[in-house]
Write a protein that holds these residues in place. Structure first.
Motif, PDB file in Angstrom:
ATOM      1  N   ARG A  11       0.835  -1.211   0.000  1.00 26.63           N
ATOM      2  CA  ARG A  11       0.000   0.000   0.000  1.00 26.63           C
ATOM      3  C   ARG A  11       0.864   1.253   0.000  1.00 26.63           C
ATOM      4  N   GLN A  12       1.950   1.219   0.789  1.00 26.58           N
ATOM      5  CA  GLN A  12       2.824   2.384   0.875  1.00 26.58           C
ATOM      6  C   GLN A  12       3.540   2.639  -0.445  1.00 26.58           C
ATOM      7  N   LEU A  13       4.043   1.585  -1.067  1.00 30.11           N
ATOM      8  CA  LEU A  13       4.731   1.739  -2.347  1.00 30.11           C
ATOM      9  C   LEU A  13       3.770   2.192  -3.444  1.00 30.11           C
ATOM     10  N   GLU A  14       2.534   1.726  -3.395  1.00 25.84           N
ATOM     11  CA  GLU A  14       1.527   2.160  -4.355  1.00 25.84           C
ATOM     12  C   GLU A  14       1.232   3.652  -4.173  1.00 25.84           C
ATOM     13  N   LYS A  15       1.195   4.078  -2.929  1.00 23.06           N
ATOM     14  CA  LYS A  15       0.944   5.490  -2.627  1.00 23.06           C
ATOM     15  C   LYS A  15       2.079   6.375  -3.130  1.00 23.06           C
ATOM     16  N   TRP A  16       3.305   5.856  -3.069  1.00 18.13           N
ATOM     17  CA  TRP A  16       4.483   6.648  -3.429  1.00 18.13           C
ATOM     18  C   TRP A  16       4.871   6.560  -4.907  1.00 18.13           C
ATOM     19  N   LYS A  17       4.249   5.680  -5.679  1.00 22.95           N
ATOM     20  CA  LYS A  17       4.779   5.333  -6.997  1.00 22.95           C
ATOM     21  C   LYS A  17       4.877   6.518  -7.963  1.00 22.95           C
ATOM     22  N   ASP A  18       4.002   7.493  -7.871  1.00 25.37           N
ATOM     23  CA  ASP A  18       4.040   8.634  -8.789  1.00 25.37           C
ATOM     24  C   ASP A  18       4.382   9.931  -8.061  1.00 25.37           C
ATOM     25  N   THR A  19       5.135   9.819  -6.978  1.00 25.32           N
ATOM     26  CA  THR A  19       5.504  10.985  -6.186  1.00 25.32           C
ATOM     27  C   THR A  19       7.024  11.120  -6.117  1.00 25.32           C
ATOM     28  N   GLU A  20       7.466  12.142  -5.397  1.00 29.93           N
ATOM     29  CA  GLU A  20       8.912  12.350  -5.227  1.00 29.93           C
ATOM     30  C   GLU A  20       9.549  11.274  -4.347  1.00 29.93           C
ATOM     31  N   TYR A  21       8.722  10.414  -3.755  1.00 27.97           N
ATOM     32  CA  TYR A  21       9.253   9.354  -2.892  1.00 27.97           C
ATOM     33  C   TYR A  21       9.392   8.021  -3.639  1.00 27.97           C
ATOM     34  N   SER A  22       9.117   8.022  -4.937  1.00 27.00           N
ATOM     35  CA  SER A  22       9.059   6.770  -5.693  1.00 27.00           C
ATOM     36  C   SER A  22      10.417   6.080  -5.831  1.00 27.00           C
ATOM     37  N   ASN A  23      11.517   6.801  -5.554  1.00 24.28           N
ATOM     38  CA  ASN A  23      12.846   6.189  -5.674  1.00 24.28           C
ATOM     39  C   ASN A  23      13.234   5.386  -4.436  1.00 24.28           C
ATOM     40  N   ILE A  24      12.410   5.422  -3.404  1.00 23.49           N
ATOM     41  CA  ILE A  24      12.726   4.725  -2.154  1.00 23.49           C
ATOM     42  C   ILE A  24      12.148   3.313  -2.172  1.00 23.49           C
ATOM     43  N   SER A  25      13.022   2.339  -1.908  1.00 20.30           N
ATOM     44  CA  SER A  25      12.600   0.941  -1.820  1.00 20.30           C
ATOM     45  C   SER A  25      12.222   0.607  -0.382  1.00 20.30           C
ATOM     46  N   ILE A  26      11.444  -0.442  -0.217  1.00 20.22           N
ATOM     47  CA  ILE A  26      11.082  -0.904   1.131  1.00 20.22           C
ATOM     48  C   ILE A  26      11.298  -2.414   1.205  1.00 20.22           C
ATOM     49  N   SER A  27      11.952  -2.856   2.260  1.00 23.50           N
ATOM     50  CA  SER A  27      12.115  -4.293   2.501  1.00 23.50           C
ATOM     51  C   SER A  27      11.132  -4.741   3.574  1.00 23.50           C
ATOM     52  N   CYS A  28      10.612  -5.953   3.392  1.00 23.61           N
ATOM     53  CA  CYS A  28       9.610  -6.507   4.303  1.00 23.61           C
ATOM     54  C   CYS A  28      10.125  -7.826   4.853  1.00 23.61           C
ATOM     55  N   ASN A  29      10.157  -7.969   6.174  1.00 23.25           N
ATOM     56  CA  ASN A  29      10.686  -9.171   6.807  1.00 23.25           C
ATOM     57  C   ASN A  29       9.774 -10.379   6.615  1.00 23.25           C
ATOM     58  N   PHE A  30      10.399 -11.503   6.277  1.00 17.24           N
ATOM     59  CA  PHE A  30       9.684 -12.773   6.187  1.00 17.24           C
ATOM     60  C   PHE A  30      10.491 -13.845   6.897  1.00 17.24           C
ATOM     61  N   THR A  31       9.843 -14.544   7.820  1.00 17.84           N
ATOM     62  CA  THR A  31      10.523 -15.639   8.501  1.00 17.84           C
ATOM     63  C   THR A  31      10.638 -16.824   7.559  1.00 17.84           C
ATOM     64  N   ARG A  32      11.587 -17.676   7.853  1.00 18.54           N
ATOM     65  CA  ARG A  32      11.753 -18.883   7.043  1.00 18.54           C
ATOM     66  C   ARG A  32      10.586 -19.841   7.249  1.00 18.54           C
ATOM     67  N   ILE A  33       9.902 -19.678   8.365  1.00 19.62           N
ATOM     68  CA  ILE A  33       8.695 -20.483   8.598  1.00 19.62           C
ATOM     69  C   ILE A  33       7.673 -20.182   7.507  1.00 19.62           C
ATOM     70  N   THR A  34       7.418 -18.894   7.281  1.00 24.73           N
ATOM     71  CA  THR A  34       6.457 -18.488   6.261  1.00 24.73           C
ATOM     72  C   THR A  34       6.922 -18.895   4.872  1.00 24.73           C
ATOM     73  N   LEU A  35       8.208 -18.688   4.605  1.00 24.77           N
ATOM     74  CA  LEU A  35       8.737 -18.972   3.279  1.00 24.77           C
ATOM     75  C   LEU A  35       8.804 -20.466   2.964  1.00 24.77           C
ATOM     76  N   SER A  36       8.603 -21.308   3.970  1.00 24.76           N
ATOM     77  CA  SER A  36       8.612 -22.758   3.739  1.00 24.76           C
ATOM     78  C   SER A  36       7.215 -23.299   3.413  1.00 24.76           C
ATOM     79  N   GLU A  37       6.197 -22.452   3.540  1.00 23.43           N
ATOM     80  CA  GLU A  37       4.823 -22.921   3.342  1.00 23.43           C
ATOM     81  C   GLU A  37       4.510 -23.135   1.856  1.00 23.43           C
ATOM     82  N   ASP A  38       3.732 -24.165   1.577  1.00 26.99           N
ATOM     83  CA  ASP A  38       3.436 -24.541   0.193  1.00 26.99           C
ATOM     84  C   ASP A  38       2.679 -23.458  -0.565  1.00 26.99           C
TER      85      ASP A  38
END
Length: 321
Positions: free
Chosen positions: A130-157
């Motif tokens: 949602r935040q990146l969508e809000k920023w996509k056509d603004t002066e903040y669009s050059n900023i990336s965001i990383s989102c934490n994911f546990t390996r528990i979640t990443l192991s799910e089918d």
């Protein structure tokens, strides 16, 4: 001489039967204890109370997710050389109605143990989108965001299906969104994690490896996953007070660079640490020295202030050249 005396004393005690007598007495005491009727009602009550508290905590967390009580905070990352803002890490905080604002230490472990961590991870992922969508056509669009994911979640089918479902609702540049693989003690299925991380990469997402240098984040992960950016944990930075610690810090950076991976140093809090990292070959800096984690509503004001400060510094530099 002392060792000789001790050996003689032990030999005497064994010969006299003292040691054997003592061992037999201990054995009888254990047998007597085992034969005594157990009155563990208090212990059972304590266990029941703990179980009840854990279940209540789990229900409270689940209710918090459903009621949008978990908030997204951003801690920004700066370019080591230019000090320009380049990205941010999304961090969660629980705005608990009874206890106030709580950090992850109050709920992440319970989430992992109770099976709620995946729900939390994708909850945060949605907020980042949602935040990146809000920023996509603004002066903040050059900023990336990383989102934490546990390996528990990443192991799910079904985790890739969940990624696709959420991403389909947004049109921002996906290269501005990074999956940050966190350091967590439970790895359910390494092969599934590798496969899912590679599929995330195919979706256009960046992959960050968090906490390089800590227990479960092994160097082998640099080969196992398609890593774009490596993050050095704060404990490594804290060891730079010694020559060996500084060599370790520099060595990790050199290793990552040899694999074409930029490096973020986390936990920079003091002037001394900032100077050390700035003079190293580390690419980016994250930490309280520049900013604490900020609530979503304060981020744009911070970006504007920091950008103004950056531009003024650039102008001053050009005048002195």
């Amino acid at each position: 001489m002392k060792i000789f005396i001790i050996i003689l004393l032990l030999a005497f005690l064994i010969q006299s039967g003292f040691v054997i007598s003592l061992l037999l007495r201990i054995r009888r005491m254990k047998a007597d204890t085992a034969e005594e009727p157990s009155n563990n009602t208090d212990d059972q009550d304590h266990i029941s109370n703990v179980d009840r508290e854990e279940e209540e905590h789990k229900e409270s967390i689940l209710k918090g997710i459903e009621n949008n009580e978990f908030k997204m905070y951003l801690q920004f990352v700066v370019d080591t050389k230019t000090k320009k803002l380049v990205s941010a890490e999304a961090l969660s905080r629980w705005d608990n109605p009874q206890k106030g604002l709580l950090g992850p230490g109050h709920y992440i472990v319970c989430m992992e143990n109770s099976g709620l961590i995946s729900k939390h991870d994708f909850y945060m992922f949605e907020h980042v989108c949602r935040q990146l969508e809000k920023w996509k056509d603004t002066e903040y669009s050059n900023i990336s965001i990383s989102c934490n994911f546990t390996r528990i979640t990443l192991s799910e089918d079904d985790c890739i299906d969940k990624f696709k479902t959420i991403l389909e609702s947004y049109s921002f540049d996906r290269s501005k969104l990074a999956i940050e693989i966190t350091e967590d003690a439970i790895e359910k299925d390494k092969e599934s994690i590798k496969k899912n991380v590679k599929l995330c990469k195919k979706l256009g997402l960046k992959i960050y490896l968090d906490d390089l240098g800590s227990g479960y984040t092994a160097l082998a992960n640099l080969c196992d996953y398609p890593i774009d950016v490596v993050k050095i944990e704060r404990d490594i930075l804290l060891k730079t007070g010694t020559k060996r610690g500084r060599d370790l810090f520099s060595g990790i950076i050199a290793l990552a660079h040899n694999l074409d991976m930029p490096v973020i140093c986390e936990g920079v809090e003091t002037e001394e640490q900032n100077t050390l990292v700035s003079q190293s070959n580390c690419d980016y800096i994250q930490g309280w020295y520049y900013t604490k984690a900020l609530p979503q509503e304060e981020c744009e004001v911070f970006i504007e202030k920091h950008t103004m400060k950056y531009l003024q510094a650039q102008e001053q530099t050009s005048l002195t050249v």
